[in-house]
Design an enzyme around this catalytic site. Structure first.
Site, PDB file in Angstrom:
ATOM      1  N   GLY A   6       2.903   6.947  -6.103  1.00  0.00           N
ATOM      2  CA  GLY A   6       2.002   5.918  -5.597  1.00  0.00           C
ATOM      3  C   GLY A   6       1.094   6.481  -4.519  1.00  0.00           C
TER       4      GLY A   6
ATOM      5  N   GLN B  37      -4.620   6.577   2.538  1.00  0.00           N
ATOM      6  CA  GLN B  37      -4.057   7.932   2.495  1.00  0.00           C
ATOM      7  C   GLN B  37      -5.090   8.984   2.125  1.00  0.00           C
ATOM      8  OE1 GLN B  37      -0.482   6.588   0.020  1.00  0.00           O
ATOM      9  NE2 GLN B  37       0.351   8.273   1.226  1.00  0.00           N
TER      10      GLN B  37
ATOM     11  N   CYS C 132       6.949   9.508   0.976  1.00  0.00           N
ATOM     12  CA  CYS C 132       5.523   9.166   1.010  1.00  0.00           C
ATOM     13  C   CYS C 132       4.724  10.469   1.001  1.00  0.00           C
ATOM     14  CB  CYS C 132       5.227   8.387   2.288  1.00  0.00           C
ATOM     15  SG  CYS C 132       3.502   7.946   2.511  1.00  0.00           S
ATOM     16  N   LEU C 133       3.630  10.504   0.253  1.00  0.00           N
ATOM     17  CA  LEU C 133       2.824  11.731   0.182  1.00  0.00           C
ATOM     18  C   LEU C 133       2.218  12.104   1.532  1.00  0.00           C
ATOM     19  CD1 LEU C 133       1.029  11.377  -3.281  1.00  0.00           C
ATOM     20  CD2 LEU C 133       2.956  12.858  -2.676  1.00  0.00           C
TER      21      LEU C 133
ATOM     22  N   HIS D  68       5.846  -0.495  -0.874  1.00  0.00           N
ATOM     23  CA  HIS D  68       5.439   0.648  -0.060  1.00  0.00           C
ATOM     24  C   HIS D  68       3.905   0.755   0.014  1.00  0.00           C
ATOM     25  CE1 HIS D  68       5.995   5.014   1.224  1.00  0.00           C
ATOM     26  NE2 HIS D  68       4.725   4.965   0.921  1.00  0.00           N
ATOM     27  N   GLU D  69       3.252   0.637  -1.144  1.00  0.00           N
ATOM     28  CA  GLU D  69       1.794   0.802  -1.179  1.00  0.00           C
ATOM     29  C   GLU D  69       1.084  -0.391  -0.527  1.00  0.00           C
ATOM     30  OE1 GLU D  69       0.983   3.711  -1.701  1.00  0.00           O
ATOM     31  OE2 GLU D  69       2.813   4.340  -2.712  1.00  0.00           O
TER      32      GLU D  69
ATOM     33  N   HIS E  53       0.983   0.060   3.163  1.00  0.00           N
ATOM     34  CA  HIS E  53      -0.081   0.986   3.591  1.00  0.00           C
ATOM     35  C   HIS E  53      -1.390   0.240   3.875  1.00  0.00           C
ATOM     36  CE1 HIS E  53       1.336   5.099   3.440  1.00  0.00           C
ATOM     37  NE2 HIS E  53       1.839   4.972   2.222  1.00  0.00           N
TER      38      HIS E  53
HETATM   39 NI    NI Z   1       3.124   6.196   1.194  1.00  0.00          NI
END
Ligand code: NI
Length: 149
Positions: free
Chosen positions: A46, A51, A88-89, A130-131, A134
């Protein structure tokens, strides 16, 4: 399509609330394509627009079952609970246990502005939560109860 730079950890762009998308134009399509390519290249499931430094309510997800694009997503129903590792990236190598609902229903728009609903369980439900976090400037580390290796 192009790979965009993923913003990391303390980058302030990750703590800001994103704006609703009102223009469903080519620029949005390019952003969605770039985000998907960037996410796949980084081996993620995701990615949210902040991000890659864009403060818009745009998310891409692929938990291995195909590409999901969410514009202006809103979680409208949740059910049950799951507790497991999350990453998380923007926080490479960091994993922590986070409680999430086990089933999540979201309302969103597609890249053309058409409204739709999506439902997810387990990993997909976790990705939706999660997304969407963000987009409100929240990162998973705020919810971690215990870091795992
Ligand atoms: Ni994330």
């Amino acid at each position: 399509m192009a790979i965009r730079q993923i913003r990391m950890r303390d980058d302030e762009v990750l703590r800001k609330r994103c704006k609703e998308v009102t223009k469903f134009d080519d620029k949005l399509a390019v952003l969605l394509d770039d985000m998907y390519e960037t996410m796949m290249k980084a081996d993620g499931v995701g990615l949210a627009a902040p991000q890659v430094g864009i403060l818009k309510r745009v998310v891409v997800i692929d938990v291995g079952t195909g590409r999901i694009e969410l514009v202006n997503p809103e979680i409208i129903e949740t059910e049950g609970e799951q507790d497991g590792p999350e990453g998380c990236l923007s926080f490479p190598g960091l994993f922590g246990k986070v409680k999430r609902p086990n089933k999540v229903k979201v309302k969103a728009q597609d890249r053309n502005g058409r409204p739709f609903m999506a439902e997810g369980e387990e990993l997909l439900a976790r990705a939706f939560c999660h997304e969407c976090d963000h987009l409100d400037g929240h990162v998973f580390t705020e919810l971690v109860t215990e870091y795992v290796k």
